[in-house]
Design a protein around this motif. Structure first.
Motif, PDB file in Angstrom:
ATOM      1  N   GLY A   1       0.788  -1.226   0.000  1.00 60.01           N
ATOM      2  CA  GLY A   1       0.000   0.000   0.000  1.00 60.01           C
ATOM      3  C   GLY A   1       0.820   1.275   0.000  1.00 60.01           C
ATOM      4  N   SER A   2       2.132   1.167  -0.026  1.00 60.57           N
ATOM      5  CA  SER A   2       2.984   2.354  -0.072  1.00 60.57           C
ATOM      6  C   SER A   2       3.287   2.723  -1.529  1.00 60.57           C
ATOM      7  N   ILE A   3       4.054   3.800  -1.730  1.00 60.57           N
ATOM      8  CA  ILE A   3       4.482   4.231  -3.056  1.00 60.57           C
ATOM      9  C   ILE A   3       6.000   4.194  -3.097  1.00 60.57           C
ATOM     10  N   ASP A   4       6.563   3.463  -4.043  1.00 55.12           N
ATOM     11  CA  ASP A   4       8.006   3.484  -4.276  1.00 55.12           C
ATOM     12  C   ASP A   4       8.302   4.522  -5.355  1.00 55.12           C
ATOM     13  N   ILE A   5       9.281   5.367  -5.092  1.00 53.87           N
ATOM     14  CA  ILE A   5       9.613   6.446  -6.026  1.00 53.87           C
ATOM     15  C   ILE A   5      11.081   6.353  -6.404  1.00 53.87           C
ATOM     16  N   GLU A   6      11.332   6.179  -7.674  1.00 46.79           N
ATOM     17  CA  GLU A   6      12.692   6.211  -8.211  1.00 46.79           C
ATOM     18  C   GLU A   6      12.879   7.530  -8.943  1.00 46.79           C
ATOM     19  N   THR A   7      13.891   8.292  -8.552  1.00 47.49           N
ATOM     20  CA  THR A   7      14.175   9.578  -9.187  1.00 47.49           C
ATOM     21  C   THR A   7      15.515   9.494  -9.905  1.00 47.49           C
ATOM     22  N   ARG A   8      15.487   9.737 -11.196  1.00 48.23           N
ATOM     23  CA  ARG A   8      16.716   9.744 -12.003  1.00 48.23           C
ATOM     24  C   ARG A   8      17.174  11.191 -12.156  1.00 48.23           C
ATOM     25  N   ILE A   9      18.405  11.458 -11.759  1.00 53.37           N
ATOM     26  CA  ILE A   9      18.987  12.799 -11.785  1.00 53.37           C
ATOM     27  C   ILE A   9      19.990  12.883 -12.929  1.00 53.37           C
ATOM     28  N   GLU A  10      19.835  13.924 -13.747  1.00 52.22           N
ATOM     29  CA  GLU A  10      20.790  14.170 -14.833  1.00 52.22           C
ATOM     30  C   GLU A  10      21.137  15.655 -14.827  1.00 52.22           C
ATOM     31  N   ASP A  11      22.414  15.971 -14.633  1.00 54.67           N
ATOM     32  CA  ASP A  11      22.871  17.358 -14.603  1.00 54.67           C
ATOM     33  C   ASP A  11      24.349  17.364 -14.978  1.00 54.67           C
ATOM     34  N   SER A  12      24.627  17.602 -16.252  1.00 55.00           N
ATOM     35  CA  SER A  12      25.996  17.477 -16.763  1.00 55.00           C
ATOM     36  C   SER A  12      26.939  18.538 -16.225  1.00 55.00           C
ATOM     37  N   ASP A  13      26.414  19.614 -15.629  1.00 51.38           N
ATOM     38  CA  ASP A  13      27.301  20.634 -15.066  1.00 51.38           C
ATOM     39  C   ASP A  13      28.017  20.135 -13.820  1.00 51.38           C
ATOM     40  N   TYR A  14      27.347  19.310 -13.017  1.00 47.07           N
ATOM     41  CA  TYR A  14      27.903  18.930 -11.720  1.00 47.07           C
ATOM     42  C   TYR A  14      28.046  17.424 -11.508  1.00 47.07           C
ATOM     43  N   TYR A  15      27.572  16.595 -12.461  1.00 51.24           N
ATOM     44  CA  TYR A  15      27.639  15.145 -12.277  1.00 51.24           C
ATOM     45  C   TYR A  15      28.114  14.500 -13.582  1.00 51.24           C
ATOM     46  N   THR A  16      28.974  13.516 -13.458  1.00 48.58           N
ATOM     47  CA  THR A  16      29.599  12.927 -14.636  1.00 48.58           C
ATOM     48  C   THR A  16      28.663  11.998 -15.394  1.00 48.58           C
ATOM     49  N   GLN A  17      27.609  11.536 -14.755  1.00 42.79           N
ATOM     50  CA  GLN A  17      26.647  10.660 -15.418  1.00 42.79           C
ATOM     51  C   GLN A  17      25.326  10.690 -14.658  1.00 42.79           C
ATOM     52  N   PRO A  18      24.236  10.301 -15.294  1.00 38.06           N
ATOM     53  CA  PRO A  18      22.958  10.230 -14.578  1.00 38.06           C
ATOM     54  C   PRO A  18      23.028   9.188 -13.460  1.00 38.06           C
ATOM     55  N   PHE A  19      22.225   9.390 -12.428  1.00 33.76           N
ATOM     56  CA  PHE A  19      22.155   8.423 -11.330  1.00 33.76           C
ATOM     57  C   PHE A  19      20.748   8.469 -10.743  1.00 33.76           C
ATOM     58  N   SER A  20      20.401   7.433  -9.990  1.00 34.94           N
ATOM     59  CA  SER A  20      19.040   7.299  -9.466  1.00 34.94           C
ATOM     60  C   SER A  20      19.037   7.224  -7.947  1.00 34.94           C
ATOM     61  N   ILE A  21      17.917   7.669  -7.369  1.00 36.36           N
ATOM     62  CA  ILE A  21      17.706   7.654  -5.923  1.00 36.36           C
ATOM     63  C   ILE A  21      16.379   6.950  -5.658  1.00 36.36           C
ATOM     64  N   GLN A  22      16.348   6.062  -4.670  1.00 38.72           N
ATOM     65  CA  GLN A  22      15.142   5.318  -4.330  1.00 38.72           C
ATOM     66  C   GLN A  22      14.565   5.849  -3.021  1.00 38.72           C
ATOM     67  N   ARG A  23      13.268   6.139  -3.029  1.00 37.93           N
ATOM     68  CA  ARG A  23      12.569   6.572  -1.826  1.00 37.93           C
ATOM     69  C   ARG A  23      11.215   5.882  -1.780  1.00 37.93           C
ATOM     70  N   SER A  24      10.603   5.816  -0.576  1.00 37.47           N
ATOM     71  CA  SER A  24       9.279   5.210  -0.435  1.00 37.47           C
ATOM     72  C   SER A  24       8.417   6.056   0.497  1.00 37.47           C
ATOM     73  N   TRP A  25       7.127   6.122   0.177  1.00 35.90           N
ATOM     74  CA  TRP A  25       6.153   6.846   0.993  1.00 35.90           C
ATOM     75  C   TRP A  25       5.067   5.871   1.420  1.00 35.90           C
ATOM     76  N   LYS A  26       4.533   6.071   2.613  1.00 34.27           N
ATOM     77  CA  LYS A  26       3.444   5.242   3.114  1.00 34.27           C
ATOM     78  C   LYS A  26       2.242   6.123   3.431  1.00 34.27           C
ATOM     79  N   LYS A  27       1.065   5.519   3.451  1.00 32.76           N
ATOM     80  CA  LYS A  27      -0.148   6.253   3.786  1.00 32.76           C
ATOM     81  C   LYS A  27      -0.030   6.797   5.206  1.00 32.76           C
TER      82      LYS A  27
END
Length: 494
Positions: free
Chosen positions: A415-441
């Motif tokens: 019943g929770s929500i899993d959220i994957e966020t992909r970050i892309e910013d060539s000015d400050y990071y050499t490659q895209p990367f992802s972050i995993q977070r979860s939310w519950k009711k």
């Protein structure tokens, strides 16, 4: 930042989480709810509230003396009695007297008022049995019900540090407001407000505010501290754009089309959510040399004992950090064309336009421009148009206007929500990367309030390190000498 009360919020949330909602209350008056939805603009923005018969409110002798003093100061241009003058919470009904549009959104058993001034919003609980809150807040705790096509809202728990209008009309924490909102035959919105405060008024009294539709009106991502840092007033009167907006060219990205007929319906995300776990760091980000230089500079300042001020701490929206550092509750509202996310901390509104495309020209902002579509049971959100004034985490990992994020909201089996966020910013990071977070009711019936600008004290900034110069405060609270009360001092830029 209301640190003297913030610790209490987590305890109080359990007290007001309360009874379950009565399903379908909006449905019981669907015509009334539908008529209220959308953006409304005030017919007038009264600087001094009068009764519905055009008279001065029935003040007690003590309140009349205080109000007379404030009116005299107001006439001389001294509005320091009004917290909005340093971007702190306006309170009710003060925010309704500002010449800013307000958008009304509804979902399930909640109606949200999203105001055009500094990202303030209030969420009206349409569930039955919610108790009066023991902890006063700037906007209080509004509870509503329908009487035919009229929305009736009772608000209690309003802190007495706000004023009721720009001229300083006072109130106590015993104040209760009862609003009756309806659409008039001439299609204007009427908000008839009954004010009951026995400490300041000899009897209950009524005032009436009206609003109209304006197809050109927009509720934008207003950032009051940035405006004050530019030497502009905290409260502006936005009559409309007089100059072309600053824009950034971006390639047009089109969201995927809606699910075809016969496909399984998308899951519902609406409701109140809270993070499963807290997080303030983004580990192992692939920093470029430019990004590492900034992070190292921040680390050196903290090792020297400095208190680091990021966008989040400096009362800016920091949209990216809400993706990477979930801390407090969110409220999700859904309609076919938009998913709206209201954040407790930092107080922020994110709009996800469904099955839409990014425009060719974007005005950069803290929250960017988000478009979304469903891929099976996953909501995919693509965001561009960031202004580069926000950090990924508490270490101050930077972002630039090149930032591009893709979030994937997927309901999980518990019943929770899993959220994957992909970050892309060539000015400050050499490659895209992802972050995993979860939310519950969340069991909470109502989001709480985070008023970052309410209590900025001088000692909080004397040893501060500002990641960006724009985060330096214009206003701070200075303790008075001897028995004198503290006061807010604003030093406008030269």
């Amino acid at each position: 930042m209301r640190l003297h009360r913030f610790a209490l919020l987590l305890c109080v949330s359990a007290l007001v989480a309360g009874a379950s909602a009565t399903a379908g209350q909006i449905g019981a008056s669907a015509a009334g709810a539908e008529a209220l939805l959308g953006i409304w603009v005030p017919d007038t923005a009264p600087r001094a509230l009068l009764t519905s018969t055009g008279k001065t409110p029935p003040l007690t002798a003590k309140a009349s003396k205080l109000y007379t003093e404030r009116r005299q100061r107001f006439a001389k241009g001294d509005t320091s009695f009004d917290p909005t003058s340093w971007c702190a919470g306006p309170g009710m009904p003060r925010i309704l007297t500002m010449r800013y549009p307000v958008e009304i959104r509804a979902d399930a058993n909640r109606i949200a008022f999203i105001h055009g001034w500094y990202r303030w919003f209030r969420v009206v609980d349409l569930g039955a049995g919610t108790p009066d809150p023991p902890l006063p807040l700037t906007m209080g705790f509004p509870v509503g019900h329908w009487e035919g096509s009229t929305l009736v809202i009772r608000t209690a728990g309003l802190i007495d540090t706000t004023v009721m209008d720009a001229s300083g009309l006072p109130h106590s924490e015993r104040l209760t407001l009862t609003e009756r909102l309806r659409v008039l035959p001439d299609r204007r919105l009427e908000d008839r407000i009954t004010i009951n405060d026995p400490e300041n008024y000899t009897q209950a009294w009524e005032t009436v505010l009206t609003f109209h539709r304006d197809a050109a009106a927009r509720v934008t991502d207003d950032v009051c501290p940035d405006r004050m840092a530019r030497g502009e007033p905290a409260e502006q009167v936005p009559v409309g754009r007089t100059t072309a907006p600053r824009t950034t060219s971006v390639s047009s990205r089109t969201a995927a089309p809606a699910a075809a007929n016969g496909a399984a319906p998308a899951p519902r995300l609406a409701g109140v959510w809270e993070p499963k776990t807290f997080g303030i760091m983004v580990p192992n980000a692939p920093l470029s040399s430019a990004g590492q230089e900034i992070v190292s500079r921040n680390a050196a300042a903290m090792q020297a004992g400095k208190i680091m001020q990021t966008a989040w701490v400096a009362c800016r929206p920091g949209a990216v950090s809400t993706m990477t550092m979930p801390r407090e509750k969110i409220v999700i509202l859904e309609s076919p064309d938009e998913v709206t996310i209201l954040f407790e901390m930092p107080r922020m509104v994110r709009r996800i336009r469904m099955n839409a495309s990014h425009p060719q020209e974007l005005e950069p902002g803290y929250v960017g421009d988000s478009v979304g579509h469903w891929e099976g049971n996953t909501l995919v959100v693509d965001t561009l148009g960031f202004n580069g004034y926000a950090e990924l985490d508490a270490r101050g990992q930077p972002t630039s206007p090149r930032l591009h994020t893709v979030e994937r909201f997927t309901p999980s089996g518990d019943g929770s929500i899993d959220i994957e966020t992909r970050i892309e910013d060539s000015d400050y990071y050499t490659q895209p990367f992802s972050i995993q977070r979860s939310w519950k009711k969340s069991a909470a019936r109502h989001p709480f309030e985070y008023d970052c600008m309410e209590n900025p004290r001088q000692e909080d900034f004397e040893n501060a390190y500002y990641v960006r110069e724009r985060y330096r405060p214009v206003c701070m609270r200075v303790e008075g000498e001897g028995m004198a009360l503290s006061r807010m001092v604003c030093r406008r830029p030269e």
